[in-house]
Write a protein that holds these residues in place. Structure first.
Motif, PDB file in Angstrom:
ATOM      1  N   ILE A 199     -12.165  -8.154  92.903  1.00 37.15           N
ATOM      2  CA  ILE A 199     -13.302  -7.466  92.293  1.00 37.15           C
ATOM      3  C   ILE A 199     -12.849  -6.109  91.753  1.00 37.15           C
ATOM      4  N   GLY A 200     -12.091  -5.375  92.570  1.00 38.21           N
ATOM      5  CA  GLY A 200     -11.598  -4.061  92.150  1.00 38.21           C
ATOM      6  C   GLY A 200     -10.709  -4.154  90.929  1.00 38.21           C
ATOM      7  N   GLU A 201      -9.912  -5.212  90.861  1.00 39.38           N
ATOM      8  CA  GLU A 201      -9.016  -5.353  89.714  1.00 39.38           C
ATOM      9  C   GLU A 201      -9.792  -5.681  88.451  1.00 39.38           C
ATOM     10  N   ILE A 202     -10.798  -6.540  88.552  1.00 40.05           N
ATOM     11  CA  ILE A 202     -11.610  -6.854  87.379  1.00 40.05           C
ATOM     12  C   ILE A 202     -12.313  -5.594  86.873  1.00 40.05           C
ATOM     13  N   PHE A 203     -12.863  -4.801  87.803  1.00 40.82           N
ATOM     14  CA  PHE A 203     -13.490  -3.539  87.400  1.00 40.82           C
ATOM     15  C   PHE A 203     -12.446  -2.612  86.769  1.00 40.82           C
ATOM     16  N   GLY A 204     -11.218  -2.669  87.284  1.00 41.80           N
ATOM     17  CA  GLY A 204     -10.137  -1.861  86.723  1.00 41.80           C
ATOM     18  C   GLY A 204      -9.801  -2.263  85.294  1.00 41.80           C
ATOM     19  N   LEU A 205      -9.969  -3.553  84.967  1.00 39.39           N
ATOM     20  CA  LEU A 205      -9.713  -4.009  83.606  1.00 39.39           C
ATOM     21  C   LEU A 205     -10.678  -3.354  82.625  1.00 39.39           C
ATOM     22  N   PHE A 206     -11.924  -3.203  83.044  1.00 37.72           N
ATOM     23  CA  PHE A 206     -12.888  -2.508  82.189  1.00 37.72           C
ATOM     24  C   PHE A 206     -12.429  -1.068  81.951  1.00 37.72           C
ATOM     25  N   GLN A 207     -11.820  -0.465  82.984  1.00 42.13           N
ATOM     26  CA  GLN A 207     -11.356   0.906  82.870  1.00 42.13           C
ATOM     27  C   GLN A 207     -10.186   1.035  81.912  1.00 42.13           C
ATOM     28  N   GLU A 208      -9.425  -0.048  81.738  1.00 36.16           N
ATOM     29  CA  GLU A 208      -8.270  -0.021  80.846  1.00 36.16           C
ATOM     30  C   GLU A 208      -8.655  -0.261  79.390  1.00 36.16           C
ATOM     31  N   ARG A 209      -9.868  -0.712  79.170  1.00 39.15           N
ATOM     32  CA  ARG A 209     -10.288  -1.049  77.812  1.00 39.15           C
ATOM     33  C   ARG A 209     -10.256   0.184  76.918  1.00 39.15           C
ATOM     34  N   ASN A 210      -9.534   0.093  75.807  1.00 40.73           N
ATOM     35  CA  ASN A 210      -9.357   1.252  74.922  1.00 40.73           C
ATOM     36  C   ASN A 210     -10.665   1.808  74.395  1.00 40.73           C
ATOM     37  N   SER A 211     -11.591   0.938  74.050  1.00 45.44           N
ATOM     38  CA  SER A 211     -12.833   1.396  73.429  1.00 45.44           C
ATOM     39  C   SER A 211     -13.816   2.000  74.420  1.00 45.44           C
ATOM     40  N   GLN A 212     -13.689   1.666  75.698  1.00 50.99           N
ATOM     41  CA  GLN A 212     -14.602   2.163  76.734  1.00 50.99           C
ATOM     42  C   GLN A 212     -16.071   1.958  76.350  1.00 50.99           C
ATOM     43  N   SER A 213     -16.361   0.847  75.670  1.00 48.08           N
ATOM     44  CA  SER A 213     -17.745   0.573  75.274  1.00 48.08           C
ATOM     45  C   SER A 213     -18.592   0.168  76.481  1.00 48.08           C
ATOM     46  N   GLU A 214     -17.931  -0.244  77.542  1.00 48.34           N
ATOM     47  CA  GLU A 214     -18.631  -0.549  78.799  1.00 48.34           C
ATOM     48  C   GLU A 214     -17.884   0.153  79.947  1.00 48.34           C
ATOM     49  N   PRO A 215     -18.049   1.459  80.054  1.00 50.15           N
ATOM     50  CA  PRO A 215     -17.294   2.202  81.065  1.00 50.15           C
ATOM     51  C   PRO A 215     -17.965   2.201  82.426  1.00 50.15           C
ATOM     52  N   GLU A 216     -17.236   2.603  83.425  1.00 49.10           N
ATOM     53  CA  GLU A 216     -17.742   2.802  84.779  1.00 49.10           C
ATOM     54  C   GLU A 216     -18.473   1.563  85.324  1.00 49.10           C
ATOM     55  N   ILE A 217     -17.806   0.418  85.210  1.00 50.56           N
ATOM     56  CA  ILE A 217     -18.345  -0.817  85.778  1.00 50.56           C
ATOM     57  C   ILE A 217     -18.014  -0.848  87.266  1.00 50.56           C
ATOM     58  N   THR A 218     -19.037  -0.770  88.110  1.00 47.00           N
ATOM     59  CA  THR A 218     -18.818  -0.797  89.563  1.00 47.00           C
ATOM     60  C   THR A 218     -19.746  -1.775  90.265  1.00 47.00           C
ATOM     61  N   HIS A 219     -20.580  -2.480  89.505  1.00 47.05           N
ATOM     62  CA  HIS A 219     -21.436  -3.482  90.143  1.00 47.05           C
ATOM     63  C   HIS A 219     -21.646  -4.658  89.203  1.00 47.05           C
ATOM     64  N   PHE A 220     -22.130  -5.752  89.764  1.00 46.11           N
ATOM     65  CA  PHE A 220     -22.252  -6.975  88.977  1.00 46.11           C
ATOM     66  C   PHE A 220     -23.515  -7.744  89.346  1.00 46.11           C
ATOM     67  N   ASN A 221     -23.888  -8.624  88.432  1.00 48.15           N
ATOM     68  CA  ASN A 221     -25.000  -9.533  88.662  1.00 48.15           C
ATOM     69  C   ASN A 221     -24.480 -10.951  88.459  1.00 48.15           C
ATOM     70  N   ILE A 222     -25.023 -11.883  89.188  1.00 49.43           N
ATOM     71  CA  ILE A 222     -24.592 -13.276  89.084  1.00 49.43           C
ATOM     72  C   ILE A 222     -25.541 -14.020  88.155  1.00 49.43           C
ATOM     73  N   LYS A 223     -25.005 -14.605  87.108  1.00 53.19           N
ATOM     74  CA  LYS A 223     -25.830 -15.376  86.181  1.00 53.19           C
ATOM     75  C   LYS A 223     -26.481 -16.547  86.934  1.00 53.19           C
ATOM     76  N   GLY A 224     -27.776 -16.577  86.912  1.00 51.09           N
ATOM     77  CA  GLY A 224     -28.474 -17.635  87.645  1.00 51.09           C
ATOM     78  C   GLY A 224     -28.851 -17.228  89.046  1.00 51.09           C
ATOM     79  N   GLY A 225     -28.393 -16.048  89.474  1.00 46.56           N
ATOM     80  CA  GLY A 225     -28.745 -15.555  90.806  1.00 46.56           C
ATOM     81  C   GLY A 225     -27.894 -16.146  91.917  1.00 46.56           C
ATOM     82  N   LEU A 226     -28.084 -15.641  93.104  1.00 48.03           N
ATOM     83  CA  LEU A 226     -27.319 -16.101  94.271  1.00 48.03           C
ATOM     84  C   LEU A 226     -27.492 -17.599  94.486  1.00 48.03           C
ATOM     85  N   GLN A 227     -28.665 -18.118  94.145  1.00 47.48           N
ATOM     86  CA  GLN A 227     -28.957 -19.525  94.364  1.00 47.48           C
ATOM     87  C   GLN A 227     -28.094 -20.454  93.526  1.00 47.48           C
ATOM     88  N   SER A 228     -27.459 -19.907  92.484  1.00 48.89           N
ATOM     89  CA  SER A 228     -26.618 -20.738  91.617  1.00 48.89           C
ATOM     90  C   SER A 228     -25.252 -21.021  92.246  1.00 48.89           C
TER      91      SER A 228
END
Length: 332
Positions: A199-228
């Motif tokens: 999880i930390g590494e995936i968030f770190g990939l967002f931090q490496e993105r040159n454009s930083q169009s989606e910066p400071e990613i530290t949380h996530f949502n599951i498509k379809g919810g936990l029940q999926s």
């Protein structure tokens, strides 16, 4: 209470965003990195604008944000320069106006620039920062303070104040110790540690993105919810929540794919310094059930597929990659 907080802030001083920006301008190698990023962005856009036109010592934060804006596909260097010139003279612009480029993207751009100089930063310094990192866990707060004091040499018994960088490095050391402690969380310690690292590494990939169009990613949502998820994966996430690796909050700023009865999953901020990511809850990303399953799985190949797919979507080149080993080796 006010007296106690005043003394705590004096003992553990932090830096404002303006002071963080000053670090980059005052340290030659960091300023060289900033200028190099701006030149690279201009080169990609085949622009005749010079890097010096987009750097201004009176607008340091905006200059740092420009190092990310230049990599946005829908933004031209000319538009950025036009708004930068308007900022300088106090005109209506997108840096300080309703678009708030500076406010929204400064920290992400700062962390991207400092990623190769992690111990040169002071991002994790300050009483308020330690409080955020601890996330209500007194033991974690005391561990941060204990490490900070052990790295600090008292030169005078009057007006004791811990050095910014000593605090920052102490936070990284404490974070690493607590990350490695996850393996002792029985009975799924090894799996929990691997999952946290992924999880930390995936968030770190967002931090490496040159454009930083989606910066400071530290949380996530599951498509379809936990029940999926499968019942096994649902139980695992609940185990991660029980041990404090993840915490849940009501889903905010949701898109149409958010379930009204679902929640967001936040990586415990105490692990942020280990991955050199933001500790602030700013933006979230979405994972589909298959991605969550791959991150939980003991299969390295399944996670590599998820990681490589995410890198491709983020436009991250291989030579910018720190690799999976980042969370398998020590920082110090």
């Amino acid at each position: 209470k006010e007296r106690l907080l005043k003394n705590a802030r004096f003992l553990l001083p932090g830096k404002s965003h303006e002071e963080l920006a000053e670090e980059i301008f005052s340290e030659p190698k960091l300023f060289k990195k900033l200028k190099g990023e701006i030149e690279a962005g201009l080169k990609i856009k085949s622009s005749n604008i010079k890097a010096d036109q987009l750097i201004d010592k009176n607008n340091k934060k905006a200059s740092i944000v420009i190092s990310s804006l230049l990599f946005r596909k829908k933004l031209s260097p000319e538009e950025i320069l036009e708004n930068f010139e308007l900022l300088k003279i106090g005109g209506a612009n997108k840096f300080s106006g309703s678009t708030s480029w500076t406010q929204n993207f400064f920290i992400g751009s700062y962390l991207k620039l400092l990623r190769s100089f992690k111990t040169e930063s002071t991002f994790y310094a300050g009483f308020e920062v330690y409080v955020h990192l601890s996330n209500g866990n007194m033991r974690h707060f005391l561990e941060l303070c204990r490490t900070a004091f052990s790295n600090f040499s008292i030169k005078s018994e009057e007006n004791i104040s811990l050095d910014y960088r000593a605090q920052h490095i102490s936070a990284m050391q404490t974070s690493e110790i607590l990350f490695r402690e996850i393996s002792s969380f029985m009975p799924y310690g090894k799996m929990l540690k691997t999952f946290c690292g992924r999880i930390g590494e995936i968030f770190g990939l967002f931090q490496e993105r040159n454009s930083q169009s989606e910066p400071e990613i530290t949380h996530f949502n599951i498509k379809g919810g936990l029940q999926s998820l499968s019942l096994k994966d649902q139980d695992f996430l609940k185990e991660a929540e029980k041990w404090g690796i993840l915490t849940t909050t009501a889903s905010t700023k949701g898109k149409s794919l958010d379930r009204k009865d679902d929640c967001d999953w936040l990586l415990n901020p105490i692990y942020a310094p280990y991955f050199f990511i933001s500790y602030r809850k700013i933006r979230k990303t979405y994972f589909n059930p298959e991605e969550i399953s791959a991150m939980i799985s003991d299969s390295v190949d399944k996670f590599e597929e998820v990681r490589n797919d995410r890198k491709k979507r983020l436009g991250i080149e291989e030579d910018n990659d720190t690799g999976l080993a980042e969370y398998q080796r020590g920082l110090f």
